[in-house]
Design a protein around this motif. Structure first.
Motif, short mmCIF file in Angstrom:
data_model
loop_
_atom_site.label_atom_id
_atom_site.label_comp_id
_atom_site.label_asym_id
_atom_site.label_seq_id
_atom_site.Cartn_x
_atom_site.Cartn_y
_atom_site.Cartn_z
N THR A 110 0.81 -1.22 0.00
CA THR A 110 0.00 0.00 0.00
C THR A 110 0.85 1.27 0.00
OG1 THR A 110 -0.14 -0.13 2.40
CG2 THR A 110 -1.94 -1.09 1.16
N ASP A 111 1.98 1.25 0.68
CA ASP A 111 2.77 2.47 0.84
C ASP A 111 3.91 2.56 -0.15
OD1 ASP A 111 1.14 2.52 3.02
OD2 ASP A 111 2.69 1.85 4.42
N ASN A 157 7.78 3.92 0.66
CA ASN A 157 7.69 4.78 1.85
C ASN A 157 7.32 3.92 3.04
OD1 ASN A 157 7.83 6.66 -0.18
ND2 ASN A 157 5.65 7.14 -0.10
N ALA A 199 8.12 -3.86 -7.75
CA ALA A 199 8.35 -2.43 -7.95
C ALA A 199 9.58 -1.97 -7.17
CB ALA A 199 7.12 -1.64 -7.53
N LEU A 231 12.21 -3.70 -6.59
CA LEU A 231 13.41 -4.16 -7.28
C LEU A 231 13.61 -3.47 -8.63
CD1 LEU A 231 13.25 -8.03 -6.70
CD2 LEU A 231 14.19 -6.26 -5.22
N TYR A 232 12.52 -3.36 -9.40
CA TYR A 232 12.66 -2.95 -10.79
C TYR A 232 12.00 -1.61 -11.10
CZ TYR A 232 14.63 -7.51 -11.71
OH TYR A 232 15.45 -8.60 -11.71
N GLY A 233 11.42 -0.97 -10.13
CA GLY A 233 10.81 0.33 -10.36
C GLY A 233 11.81 1.44 -10.14
N SER A 234 11.29 2.64 -9.99
CA SER A 234 12.18 3.78 -9.78
C SER A 234 13.00 3.56 -8.51
CB SER A 234 11.36 5.05 -9.62
OG SER A 234 10.03 4.87 -10.02
N PRO A 235 14.24 4.02 -8.54
CA PRO A 235 15.07 3.90 -7.34
C PRO A 235 14.43 4.65 -6.18
CG PRO A 235 16.36 4.65 -9.25
CD PRO A 235 14.93 4.65 -9.66
N PRO A 285 14.29 7.21 -3.38
CA PRO A 285 15.11 8.41 -3.12
C PRO A 285 15.86 8.27 -1.80
CG PRO A 285 12.78 8.98 -3.49
CD PRO A 285 12.86 7.51 -3.44
#
Lengths: 228, 228
Positions: B28-29, B32, B110, B112-116, B118
């Motif tokens: 869900t988060d 974050n 996500a 692993l393979y999504g946006s890094p 921050p």
DNA sequence: TGTACATCAGTGAACGCGCGTTCACTGATGTAC
DNA sequence: TGTACATCAGTGAACGCGCGTTCACTGATGTAC
């Protein structure tokens, strides 16, 4: 009248500046964009932002829309700059333009093509601008078919695949042979796979020569499609 | 001794439970991840988590490592379940296993393979587990070459591309023909491009028959590689 | 087997920070007569 | 051209929330003699 449009111009400038500052923040904070941080950078109090955007999500949406349009502009301009008959040249130019834009705007690329932002749902009006890059690619195939330089692969598709592709083609190029469209989608998928891998660090320590790798990989897809 | 290992077992169980709860929160988060939320779900006070993980980032790292390993296990098991000589069957099984794992664990995918994320830098020990899926794919090529069922494409690569690929092959399959490895990388790139497009919503309203689309697209890459 | 001591899990309060959003307000800029 | 009124930009305080992390502490569980 003049006075009114002056105020309107100032206001438009403010909106632009807020978006520019927000774009800078995307680079460091990712999609955790903070309205307060943007306001601080602009030397305003945080509530002042609400004069220009009704909420944080609206600001995010504006940034996403603009990013899609910037990418679409870059891709279409690159395609348009190449001789119409040079199908392979157009393919490479289009792919390179997408990659260049992504490398120049990594945070915005991640916003568009990275993991979905938790709790944020993209509105419907992102659909059209988001489809400009794949449409540019498919346009190359359509042109190639039209002037006979490109011939569709002779193969049978599984019926559900064929039906989906026929439906998809109906909107922009009815009758486009489904096997060819399938290969166009392969090229589209691979293009953004390549960019994501590069941008998200998957090539670190593996492929030092990024430009050449990219060109070779997109050439492989051009081969698969049969581009002359 | 027995008593000691009992406490150790309880502790290990706690660590597992924290990770399980944290995995649920990822869904869900996104990245974050909130330590306090995890603690709440476990019925503990937030500071108690620090008995088990020195910081939030360490928990995140543990989740990432486990996710890579779960994906690696799934992929390798799927490959191993197919007759060694059935190269195309192994290719499809491997690709499908990666997709199935991703669909079953979208948040971890996500991660692993999504946006890094921050402000988060993945530690070096993620490199090995992260390379298991591509290694499984390349292993199919290696086996096909070894028993003669697969012949490398006859083509010249640009020198920087060739050199990068030779260097890359050196570690796990020295002498693997670079043009073949290039096509293997194309398959790898396309595989995760396909999964990301599906998971991140790029196919919504475009491709209703996801399974068939996936199989056809991976078949196209098997063609490109020349798998029998 | 029993006792003294050390280790460990978990508590509760606190620090210091950040966030989105609302609201009543002050001044300045524009509009209508 | 001058005046009364409406619109708008930006302020400052506040609400209510969440977060990671530290720290001194209480009890329970284990260890060594």
């Amino acid at each position: 009248m003049v006075a009114h449009s002056l105020r309107a111009r100032v206001r438009a400038g403010m909106i632009d500046e807020i978006k520019a500052v927000a774009r800078r923040h995307l680079a460091t904070d990712g999609a955790n964009l903070s309205l307060r941080a943007v306001a601080r950078d602009m030397g305003m109090v945080s509530s002042a932002i609400y004069r220009y955007f009704p909420s944080r999500d609206d600001l995010l949406t504006a940034l996403i829309l603009e990013a899609y349009d910037a990418l679409g502009d870059a891709v279409e301009a690159a395609d348009a700059a190449v001789d119409r008959a040079d199908l392979r040249g157009r393919w490479h130019a289009t792919c390179r333009a997408a990659r260049s834009w992504a490398l120049a705007h990594p945070a915005e690329y991640a916003l568009l093509y990275g993991s979905p932002v938790p709790g944020y749902a993209a509105p419907d009006d992102t659909v059209a601008p988001a489809s400009r890059p794949p449409l540019a690619l498919v346009g190359i195939l359509r042109d190639g078919l039209a002037d006979g330089r490109l011939s569709p692969p002779d193969e049978e598709l599984p019926e559900p695949v064929r039906a989906d592709l026929a439906e998809l083609a109906a909107g922009f190029s009815p009758g486009l042979p489904e096997p060819l469209l399938a290969r166009g989608l392969a090229g589209w998928t691979q293009l953004f796979g390549l960019i994501s891998f590069e941008l998200f660090g998957r090539l670190n320590g593996v492929i030092p020569h990024r430009d050449e790798h990219f060109d070779h990989q997109t050439a492989l897809m051009a081969d698969l499609i049969g581009l002359p």
